[in-house]
Design a protein around this motif. Sequence first.
Motif, PDB file in Angstrom:
ATOM      1  N   GLY A 111     104.641  95.623 116.698  1.00  0.00           N
ATOM      2  CA  GLY A 111     103.874  96.741 116.139  1.00  0.00           C
ATOM      3  C   GLY A 111     102.593  97.086 116.859  1.00  0.00           C
ATOM      4  O   GLY A 111     101.863  97.980 116.424  1.00  0.00           O
ATOM      5  N   LEU A 112     102.300  96.431 117.984  1.00  0.00           N
ATOM      6  CA  LEU A 112     101.007  96.640 118.633  1.00  0.00           C
ATOM      7  C   LEU A 112     100.965  97.933 119.450  1.00  0.00           C
ATOM      8  O   LEU A 112      99.910  98.498 119.656  1.00  0.00           O
ATOM      9  N   THR A 160     117.069  95.899 108.759  1.00  0.00           N
ATOM     10  CA  THR A 160     116.071  96.910 108.359  1.00  0.00           C
ATOM     11  C   THR A 160     114.858  96.191 107.757  1.00  0.00           C
ATOM     12  O   THR A 160     113.946  95.828 108.471  1.00  0.00           O
ATOM     13  N   ALA A 161     114.881  95.966 106.444  1.00  0.00           N
ATOM     14  CA  ALA A 161     113.795  95.226 105.794  1.00  0.00           C
ATOM     15  C   ALA A 161     113.856  93.752 106.206  1.00  0.00           C
ATOM     16  O   ALA A 161     114.917  93.254 106.612  1.00  0.00           O
ATOM     17  N   PRO A 162     112.746  93.027 106.097  1.00  0.00           N
ATOM     18  CA  PRO A 162     112.720  91.614 106.513  1.00  0.00           C
ATOM     19  C   PRO A 162     113.795  90.747 105.872  1.00  0.00           C
ATOM     20  O   PRO A 162     114.317  89.840 106.526  1.00  0.00           O
ATOM     21  N   ASP A 163     114.170  91.020 104.627  1.00  0.00           N
ATOM     22  CA  ASP A 163     115.155  90.145 103.973  1.00  0.00           C
ATOM     23  C   ASP A 163     116.555  90.279 104.580  1.00  0.00           C
ATOM     24  O   ASP A 163     117.417  89.427 104.356  1.00  0.00           O
ATOM     25  N   MET A 180     107.405  85.911 114.090  1.00  0.00           N
ATOM     26  CA  MET A 180     107.577  86.874 113.012  1.00  0.00           C
ATOM     27  C   MET A 180     108.961  86.752 112.378  1.00  0.00           C
ATOM     28  O   MET A 180     109.100  86.719 111.139  1.00  0.00           O
ATOM     29  N   LEU A 181     109.987  86.663 113.200  1.00  0.00           N
ATOM     30  CA  LEU A 181     111.358  86.601 112.683  1.00  0.00           C
ATOM     31  C   LEU A 181     111.632  85.284 111.960  1.00  0.00           C
ATOM     32  O   LEU A 181     112.325  85.261 110.935  1.00  0.00           O
ATOM     33  N   ALA A 182     111.093  84.189 112.493  1.00  0.00           N
ATOM     34  CA  ALA A 182     111.238  82.901 111.807  1.00  0.00           C
ATOM     35  C   ALA A 182     110.557  82.929 110.449  1.00  0.00           C
ATOM     36  O   ALA A 182     111.082  82.376 109.468  1.00  0.00           O
ATOM     37  N   ALA A 303     106.460  96.328 106.024  1.00  0.00           N
ATOM     38  CA  ALA A 303     106.773  94.978 105.541  1.00  0.00           C
ATOM     39  C   ALA A 303     106.843  93.996 106.713  1.00  0.00           C
ATOM     40  O   ALA A 303     106.356  92.864 106.624  1.00  0.00           O
ATOM     41  N   TRP A 304     107.452  94.435 107.814  1.00  0.00           N
ATOM     42  CA  TRP A 304     107.510  93.590 109.008  1.00  0.00           C
ATOM     43  C   TRP A 304     106.112  93.353 109.580  1.00  0.00           C
ATOM     44  O   TRP A 304     105.777  92.238 109.992  1.00  0.00           O
ATOM     45  N   LEU A 305     105.304  94.403 109.612  1.00  0.00           N
ATOM     46  CA  LEU A 305     103.962  94.277 110.184  1.00  0.00           C
ATOM     47  C   LEU A 305     103.109  93.308 109.367  1.00  0.00           C
ATOM     48  O   LEU A 305     102.324  92.529 109.932  1.00  0.00           O
TER      49      LEU A 305
END
Length: 334
Positions: A111-112, A160-163, A180-182, A303-305
């Motif tokens: 997201g940077l 899409t969403a983190p879940d 982030m993904l972990a 949500a990811w950010l």
Amino acid sequence: MKRYARILAFGAALAATVISSSAAQAETILKASHQFPGGKGDIRDEMVQLIAREVAAAKVGLTIQVFPGSSLFKPNDQWNAVTRGLLDITSFPLDYASGRHPEFSATLMPGLVGNFDRAMRLNDSPFMKNIKSIIEKQGAIVIADAWLSGAFASKKGCITAPDTMKGQVIRAAGPAFEEMLAAAGASIGSMPSSEIYSGMQTGVLDAANTSSASFVSYRLFEQVKCLTAPGENALWFMYEPVLMSKRIFEGLNADQQKAILAAGEKAEAYFNEEVRKGDQLMIDTFKKAGVEVVEMSKADYDAWLAIAKQSAYKNFAAKVPGGEKLIEEALAVK
């Protein structure tokens, strides 16, 4: 008289041979290496090929031989090779060297960057001046800037969403994305982008994120069910400049240096125009192959950010000397 003419002709031929031999000896051959497929339209290969063509056309006694597809150096070996002067030129995902220089993880921070226009503004910012000063101190120089957008894809379903990431083994480009993904519940499989296809084919990977260009050139549409394109909410941008050994560059004469830099400018301009078409090419290619294509919503992105700021951003600021300042400098570019 005829004998005199024959002697003149022989002398002229001999002189031409000597001049030709001297010119051949004066020709400097540089080697350029990268991991991306050659001859298949990969934009990073084309950048390097364009530089080679422009330098040849300048007629300054330089020839650049291009070795695509990891045929000269393996992906992770290129940084050490170019900074030590063992390799002359490379198109290189800078984050691959973040194990040696953790500051480079800022060039693949979730997201940077956000979009291509902002990426262009970053190139001349204090943020990138600091990154480039590290590159130069280690023995390389940037001859062309390049930022690529990227996507997510999975064999299981749409990310899409983190879940939606929970329980999947994903190849993530770089430590920041891995963190982030972990944090979102994924397992991580680390490998260069050139190995993603075999990782998916053998069941080692369920999913991957990488550049839009790599999704096409490595034919990942043959392995996945769903692609999450960058769209308006692009989490993934990566800095993949063309680098040159500083020692080799400084060993060239002024005309040769000028030709290299001019070719780099042309390659960068070409890249900046063509890379924006890459996302659509990826979408069209994957749809044609029967892959479902989606985009993240603004809510998904946010949500990811939020997860990234509590994992990747936080860890980077805490562990990397000057890391917090680097992030602040990047975020300050509007």
